[in-house]
Design a protein around this motif. Structure first.
Motif, mmCIF file in Angstrom:
data_model
loop_
_atom_site.group_PDB
_atom_site.id
_atom_site.type_symbol
_atom_site.label_atom_id
_atom_site.label_comp_id
_atom_site.label_asym_id
_atom_site.label_seq_id
_atom_site.Cartn_x
_atom_site.Cartn_y
_atom_site.Cartn_z
ATOM 1 N N LEU A 71 0.822 -1.208 0.000
ATOM 2 C CA LEU A 71 0.000 0.000 0.000
ATOM 3 C C LEU A 71 0.857 1.259 0.000
ATOM 4 N N GLY A 72 1.952 1.189 -0.771
ATOM 5 C CA GLY A 72 2.780 2.357 -0.984
ATOM 6 C C GLY A 72 3.811 2.636 0.092
ATOM 7 N N ARG A 73 3.909 1.781 1.104
ATOM 8 C CA ARG A 73 4.872 1.996 2.175
ATOM 9 C C ARG A 73 5.850 0.828 2.235
ATOM 10 N N PRO A 74 7.106 1.096 2.614
ATOM 11 C CA PRO A 74 8.075 -0.002 2.717
ATOM 12 C C PRO A 74 7.656 -1.014 3.773
ATOM 13 N N ALA A 75 7.944 -2.279 3.495
ATOM 14 C CA ALA A 75 7.701 -3.359 4.449
ATOM 15 C C ALA A 75 8.864 -4.336 4.359
ATOM 16 N N ALA A 76 9.267 -4.871 5.487
ATOM 17 C CA ALA A 76 10.390 -5.808 5.504
ATOM 18 C C ALA A 76 10.029 -7.152 4.891
ATOM 19 N N LEU A 77 8.747 -7.452 4.878
ATOM 20 C CA LEU A 77 8.230 -8.685 4.283
ATOM 21 C C LEU A 77 6.946 -8.363 3.538
ATOM 22 N N PRO A 78 6.576 -9.158 2.552
ATOM 23 C CA PRO A 78 5.265 -8.996 1.918
ATOM 24 C C PRO A 78 4.174 -9.651 2.768
ATOM 25 N N VAL A 79 4.122 -9.220 4.021
ATOM 26 C CA VAL A 79 3.255 -9.817 5.040
ATOM 27 C C VAL A 79 2.684 -8.696 5.899
ATOM 28 N N ALA A 80 1.404 -8.807 6.232
ATOM 29 C CA ALA A 80 0.794 -7.917 7.210
ATOM 30 C C ALA A 80 0.020 -8.768 8.210
ATOM 31 N N ALA A 81 -0.083 -8.277 9.425
ATOM 32 C CA ALA A 81 -0.907 -8.950 10.429
ATOM 33 C C ALA A 81 -2.371 -8.738 10.074
ATOM 34 N N ALA A 82 -3.111 -9.824 9.954
ATOM 35 C CA ALA A 82 -4.532 -9.748 9.627
ATOM 36 C C ALA A 82 -5.323 -9.224 10.823
ATOM 37 N N PRO A 83 -6.494 -8.638 10.569
ATOM 38 C CA PRO A 83 -7.328 -8.203 11.695
ATOM 39 C C PRO A 83 -7.908 -9.407 12.430
ATOM 40 N N VAL A 84 -7.690 -9.457 13.719
ATOM 41 C CA VAL A 84 -8.236 -10.520 14.572
ATOM 42 C C VAL A 84 -8.830 -9.858 15.802
ATOM 43 N N GLY A 313 -3.152 -14.336 10.094
ATOM 44 C CA GLY A 313 -3.967 -14.130 11.278
ATOM 45 C C GLY A 313 -3.709 -15.118 12.386
ATOM 46 N N ARG A 314 -4.264 -16.318 12.264
ATOM 47 C CA ARG A 314 -4.181 -17.281 13.363
ATOM 48 C C ARG A 314 -2.750 -17.551 13.838
ATOM 49 N N PRO A 315 -1.756 -17.728 12.931
ATOM 50 C CA PRO A 315 -0.406 -18.013 13.446
ATOM 51 C C PRO A 315 0.130 -16.946 14.393
ATOM 52 N N LEU A 316 -0.197 -15.669 14.145
ATOM 53 C CA LEU A 316 0.255 -14.626 15.058
ATOM 54 C C LEU A 316 -0.473 -14.714 16.395
ATOM 55 N N VAL A 317 -1.745 -15.116 16.361
ATOM 56 C CA VAL A 317 -2.478 -15.304 17.611
ATOM 57 C C VAL A 317 -1.908 -16.480 18.390
ATOM 58 N N TRP A 318 -1.521 -17.542 17.674
ATOM 59 C CA TRP A 318 -0.888 -18.668 18.369
ATOM 60 C C TRP A 318 0.420 -18.218 19.023
ATOM 61 N N GLY A 319 1.207 -17.437 18.319
ATOM 62 C CA GLY A 319 2.437 -16.931 18.912
ATOM 63 C C GLY A 319 2.168 -16.067 20.129
ATOM 64 N N LEU A 320 1.134 -15.224 20.040
ATOM 65 C CA LEU A 320 0.755 -14.363 21.152
ATOM 66 C C LEU A 320 0.342 -15.195 22.360
ATOM 67 N N ALA A 321 -0.452 -16.225 22.123
ATOM 68 C CA ALA A 321 -0.899 -17.084 23.223
ATOM 69 C C ALA A 321 0.260 -17.840 23.845
ATOM 70 N N ALA A 322 1.209 -18.253 23.026
ATOM 71 C CA ALA A 322 2.322 -19.065 23.511
ATOM 72 C C ALA A 322 3.321 -18.257 24.320
ATOM 73 N N ALA A 323 3.600 -17.019 23.881
ATOM 74 C CA ALA A 323 4.692 -16.268 24.534
ATOM 75 C C ALA A 323 4.557 -14.762 24.370
ATOM 76 N N GLY A 324 3.350 -14.236 24.242
ATOM 77 C CA GLY A 324 3.161 -12.802 24.169
ATOM 78 C C GLY A 324 3.902 -12.174 22.995
ATOM 79 N N GLU A 325 4.443 -10.980 23.231
ATOM 80 C CA GLU A 325 5.152 -10.270 22.169
ATOM 81 C C GLU A 325 6.285 -11.110 21.584
ATOM 82 N N ASP A 326 7.029 -11.811 22.434
ATOM 83 C CA ASP A 326 8.124 -12.644 21.940
ATOM 84 C C ASP A 326 7.608 -13.737 21.009
#
Length: 379
Positions: A71-84, A313-326
């Motif tokens: 969306l016109g802005r630099p990103a380190a990966l072609p990945v965005a966190a989905a809305p959850v 989406g879900r993989p980031l939520v799994w990471g959050l549940a497992a160990a928060g920000e880390d």
């Protein structure tokens, strides 16, 4: 808490297993479940697994990079966190931990209308934040949410278009799922409906039935386009006819999505719908892919079929549940490493090169994605 590199997570599947061990069963089901018989939920993964990339060789990939623009802005990966929604269900910090991890990884974070952390707290972190909008029955409140997204510094507005009401999600129905008292939508008044437990019913579905409008139309999109100067994204597009019309209405980007298998059960897998939608959208309308991404190779597959990036989406939520920000950081680290590996092994210098790759499915071959204004690697 251990560092993100010492969590015992070596794949996104590891994060899901760790989260399953940490979460109450009904919360795990709320995140993991799909609608109906979960046919589309299962088909999303099966479609990815049936898709094979034809790699190119004898290309210099010594400087291989995952960097791109979204969306016109630099990103380190072609990945965005989905809305959850309601991420404080799985961790006390909820979306705040997730947005910090996304900012550290250099990828956009999409804040849900049903975020359990206020929007201004998320944008204050300093990364790129997109705001996902549900069209509410109270249109004045919808306009207020748009203005709040603008005033808090969101970089894009993402209208979800595939939820006239929440589909019947049997795991939640069987669990009589309701939000605990300490978890609420920070930007939308849920009243008591989402917290009132009833046997054989989903209280979250009852609330969204009260709050969301089933009258969303192309006229609504036209009003929204006139209302804001933010880049406008439509999430939930699967038909090329809708993609073509979105481009005509001045929409900046589309998300090819079946809502992670949580809306129409039996809807086409998103990755199967992607090539036709990308063709129909044309070069002026960016196309992202959502639903079922579980590895860097999946990201490569989506790029090869015409997406400029993916939502996860879900993989980031799994990471959050497992160990928060880390945990979220670790999931994004894994995706980045896997994607760089996949790009280099496929003969691609960067994400734009993946558009020149041919893919083959167990059903039929796919031609390389249209260029859509991006350069491909030399043959």
């Amino acid at each position: 808490m251990r560092s993100s590199g010492d969590l015992g997570l070596h794949s996104l599947d590891d994060a899901e297993r760790a989260a399953a061990a940490a979460l109450p069963p009904e919360v795990r089901d709320f995140v993991a479940g799909g609608s109906g018989r979960e046919t589309t939920l299962d088909a999303n993964r099966a479609a990815f697994d049936a898709l094979f990339v034809v790699p190119r060789v004898l290309r210099d990939v010594s400087g291989c990079t995952t960097a791109t623009t979204l969306l016109g802005r630099p990103a380190a990966l072609p990945v965005a966190a989905a809305p959850v929604a309601y991420q404080r269900l799985v961790h006390p910090e909820g979306e705040l931990a997730a947005v910090r991890a996304a900012a550290a990884a250099g990828v956009p974070f999409t804040a849900s209308t049903l975020s359990s952390v206020p929007l201004d707290a998320l944008t204050a972190v300093g990364g790129t934040v997109w705001f996902q909008l549900y069209w509410l029955r109270d249109e004045r409140r919808t306009v207020e949410l748009v203005r709040r997204a603008e005033d808090t510094g969101c970089a894009a507005l993402m209208l979800t278009v595939d939820v006239p009401w929440m589909a019947r999600r049997l795991r939640d129905v069987r669990n009589g799922f309701a939000l605990p008292d300490g978890v609420r939508a920070a930007e939308v008044d849920t009243g008591g409906a989402a917290h009132h437990r009833a046997a054989g019913a989903s209280s979250v579905a009852a609330h969204t039935g009260q709050a969301f409008s089933s009258g969303l139309t192309w006229a609504s999109v036209e009003r929204l386009r006139a209302l804001t100067r933010l880049p406008l994204v439509l999430k939930g597009v699967l038909a090329p006819e809708d993609a073509r019309r979105a481009a005509e209405f001045g929409v900046d980007a589309l998300v090819v999505s079946n809502h992670g298998g949580r809306q129409l059960d039996g809807a086409v897998p998103s990755i199967d719908a992607l090539p036709a939608v990308a063709d129909a959208a044309g070069p002026a309308c960016e196309v992202l892919l959502d639903s079922g991404v579980r590895s860097g190779t999946d990201v490569l597959r989506a790029l090869a079929l015409g997406a400029s990036g993916v939502l996860v989406g879900r993989p980031l939520v799994w990471g959050l549940a497992a160990a928060g920000e880390d945990g979220v950081r670790r999931v994004l680290d894994l995706l980045g490493g896997e994607l760089r590996d996949a790009l280099g092994l496929a003969g691609c210098h960067d994400p734009s090169d993946a558009r020149g790759l041919r893919t083959v499915s167990r059903q039929q071959p796919h031609r390389p994605a249209p260029e859509r204004g991006l350069s491909n690697a030399s043959a």
